[in-house]
Each structure stands twice: as C-alpha cells, then as structure tokens.
Enzyme design. Structure first.
Site, mmCIF file in Angstrom:
data_model
loop_
_atom_site.group_PDB
_atom_site.id
_atom_site.type_symbol
_atom_site.label_atom_id
_atom_site.label_comp_id
_atom_site.label_asym_id
_atom_site.label_seq_id
_atom_site.Cartn_x
_atom_site.Cartn_y
_atom_site.Cartn_z
ATOM 1 N N SER A 96 0.784 -1.224 0.000
ATOM 2 C CA SER A 96 0.000 0.000 0.000
ATOM 3 C C SER A 96 0.821 1.282 0.000
ATOM 4 C CB SER A 96 -0.926 0.012 1.223
ATOM 5 O OG SER A 96 -1.600 -1.198 1.363
ATOM 6 N N CYS A 97 2.004 1.291 -0.563
ATOM 7 C CA CYS A 97 2.853 2.484 -0.503
ATOM 8 C C CYS A 97 2.885 3.223 -1.835
ATOM 9 C CB CYS A 97 4.289 2.099 -0.111
ATOM 10 S SG CYS A 97 4.402 1.282 1.494
ATOM 11 N N THR A 98 3.365 4.467 -1.794
ATOM 12 C CA THR A 98 3.610 5.248 -3.000
ATOM 13 C C THR A 98 4.948 5.960 -2.833
ATOM 14 O OG1 THR A 98 1.226 5.652 -3.224
ATOM 15 C CG2 THR A 98 2.708 6.991 -4.577
#
Length: 320
Positions: free
Chosen positions: A9-11
């Site tokens: 779930s990272c950016t």
C-alpha cells in the site's frame, strides 16, 4: 502487525537534481499500514562491532555483517516484536535509503524463480543490513543485489537509494533477479505497488541488474530474444487491480508535476520517468504524496463522489 498490509500500500517519488528547485536529489515514500502504528526516529552512532550478525524476527533470514557500522538515522516501528523495520534513513556519507515499495511478480516468473519466504531477505531487514555499510547510492544497490543473489528474496519490492548526486530505483522481481535504474537528473519517477522500470539498456551505466538476468529470461521463454528487454512486461503484472489500485496513483502524480501531458489513469503505458513542466520543490513532492485526486472527478471528499470510489488515491486513512 499484519505486515502484508504495509507491503501492499505504498507510493514513492524520486526526483533528479536538475528536476528539483533546490538542485538537490529528493526521494520520499508513504507507508500505508494502520491508522495508529507509531514510528520512532532513531539516530545510530558510528561503531565497531565484532561478530556483527543480523537475524530476522520475521523469518529465518540471517547475515554476517561488516564490523564497521556507519552512523545512520532510521524510523523503526514502536516494537521490534515482528522485526526491525527500520524503513528509511540517511547515513554519515549522505546516502539515503527507503525500503520498500511493495510490488508483485507474475505467475510465469514465479513458476521458475519463486520467492524464498522462509530464508530470503524481507523489507524488514533491508535498511539495517545495507544503509550502515555503503558510501554511495550505487554501492547500496550493489550490496542489496548481492544479498539477493546469495540469500534470495522473500518478496517483490522497490527500494529507493539516493546520494548527493544520484537517485536510483531498484526492483526485485523474483527470488534471485533484480534491476535498478538511475533516475535521469532532469526527470522524476512515481511508483505505486507495481514493477515499474521499463526498457533495460544493458550497455548503459545508468542500469544495474542481477547476474544472468538475460539468460534466465530467454532460457525460461519469458520473453522473445529479438524484442527490447522490457522489465515491467517480463516480470510485472497487468491486471484489473493494477488498473484501479496502482496506475491511477502514478497518473495523478504525473498530472500534478507534468500537467501539459494528457494521459489516462487506466493506462499500462504510463512512463516510469517523466520530465516536470516546472522545477519540483520539496513542497511539490509533499503535495504528490498527500494527493487524493484533489480537484478531479475522482476526489472522494467531493460530496458528489461519496459512492463512487473508482480509484485508490495516494493518500489514504492508513498513510503513516
């Protein structure tokens, strides 16, 4: 902690020094896991340590380490019950590292070089066993790449490295294979839970990769030998989850930094690196990492869109 949540779930954002307003390399990453999961800011002093050895609490990965440990900062979890998870930091030689941008490899690759979930290196260990032992971003890529070659990887990941001159993005795409690309000085990259690097130039100093990568791909019939070597297409995924969960985040970041280019949020052809319309400030980078499709038809804070969660935004309630 369910660590798989944090790993999907990272950016991330990486900005070359000539693309930034200050002339500095900029890297950054959101970690998305829980709404309340505190981090500590740690400063680790330079030290000499005999019999320096790392043993993971998350799986059975372990590694003998150099005796000299460079000073470095980190942001570990509030508890090490599930592993260290130092996540990111800067060492005394001004090398910065962030681990990791979670990704996924396709079933074809996994059938011939699966991840070693039992003994391979995980996100949990990467900063701890790499950052205190390197003097440049390139050295960081090489050190982690050698660990993957020797011990295997437990998951698909993207890792950010930077020093005063260069930004590098490294992607692990199978149990023993990886690539890394130097972000062009005049460009930036935004990555959202996908293997994102595109064409590999095996004759360029701006790329690094695992030994035997081409032979592995061709011998296992993963890609035609007479076509350009497109890492994203060979190792990555192209499914409905990408179209709604991943590529729209890349689109929104690129729309903020290069609004002159028209492109669709559901596109598998968004470039890995792009030139900005204007020099990028640190505030611009923060704006990208806090974006929730502000002022677009996909903005869920708009009352008209409450029941229309079309795309997953960069900034969510679980962003830490």
């Amino acid at each position: 902690m369910n660590t798989t949540v944090g790993r999907s779930s990272c950016t991330s954002i990486l900005i070359g020094k000539k693309a930034s307003l200050s002339g500095s390399v900029i890297i950054g990453r959101n970690e998305d896991a829980k709404t309340a999961w505190p981090k500590h800011l740690a400063f680790n002093l330079h030290q000499e340590k005999k019999n320096n050895h790392f043993k993971s609490k998350d799986n059975k990965f372990e590694l003998d380490l150099p005796e000299t440990i460079f000073a470095y900062s980190s942001t570990p979890e509030w508890t090490d019950k599930y592993g260290v998870f130092e996540e990111d930091g800067i060492n005394e030689y001004h090398v910065a590292m962030s681990a990791t941008e979670s990704a996924y490899a396709n079933d074809r690759v996994m059938a011939v070089d699966p991840f070693d979930t039992e003994k391979g290196i995980l996100e949990e260990a990467m900063v701890t066993v790499v950052l205190p032992y390197v003097k440049t971003a390139r050295q960081g890529v090489k050190r982690l790449g050698q660990i993957v070659a020797d011990h295997g990887a437990a998951e698909a990941d993207g890792i950010l490295f930077a020093d005063r001159d260069e930004a590098w993005y490294m992607e692990i795409g199978s149990g023993h294979h990886w690539v890394a690309e130097r972000i062009p000085d005049d460009s930036y990259a935004i990555v959202a839970n996908q293997l994102a690097i595109q064409k590999i130039d095996f004759n360029s100093e701006d790329f690094m990769y695992s030994d035997g990568l081409q032979e592995f791909v061709y011998q296992n019939h993963l890609w035609p030998q007479d076509r350009p070597f497109i890492w994203r297409d060979i190792f990555g995924t192209h499914d409905d989850s990408d179209l709604h969960y991943n590529t729209p985040r890349v689109w929104s970041g690129q729309q903020l930094l290069t609004p002159s280019v028209e492109q669709a949020p559901e596109s598998f052809n968004l470039p890995f690196t792009r030139k900005p319309d204007s020099p990028i400030s640190s505030q611009d980078a923060q704006r990208v990492l806090s974006d929730h499709y502000n002022n677009t038809v996909f903005d869920l804070t708009n009352a008209k869109n409450k029941n229309s969660a079309t795309f997953r935004p960069i900034s969510v309630a679980t962003t830490q």
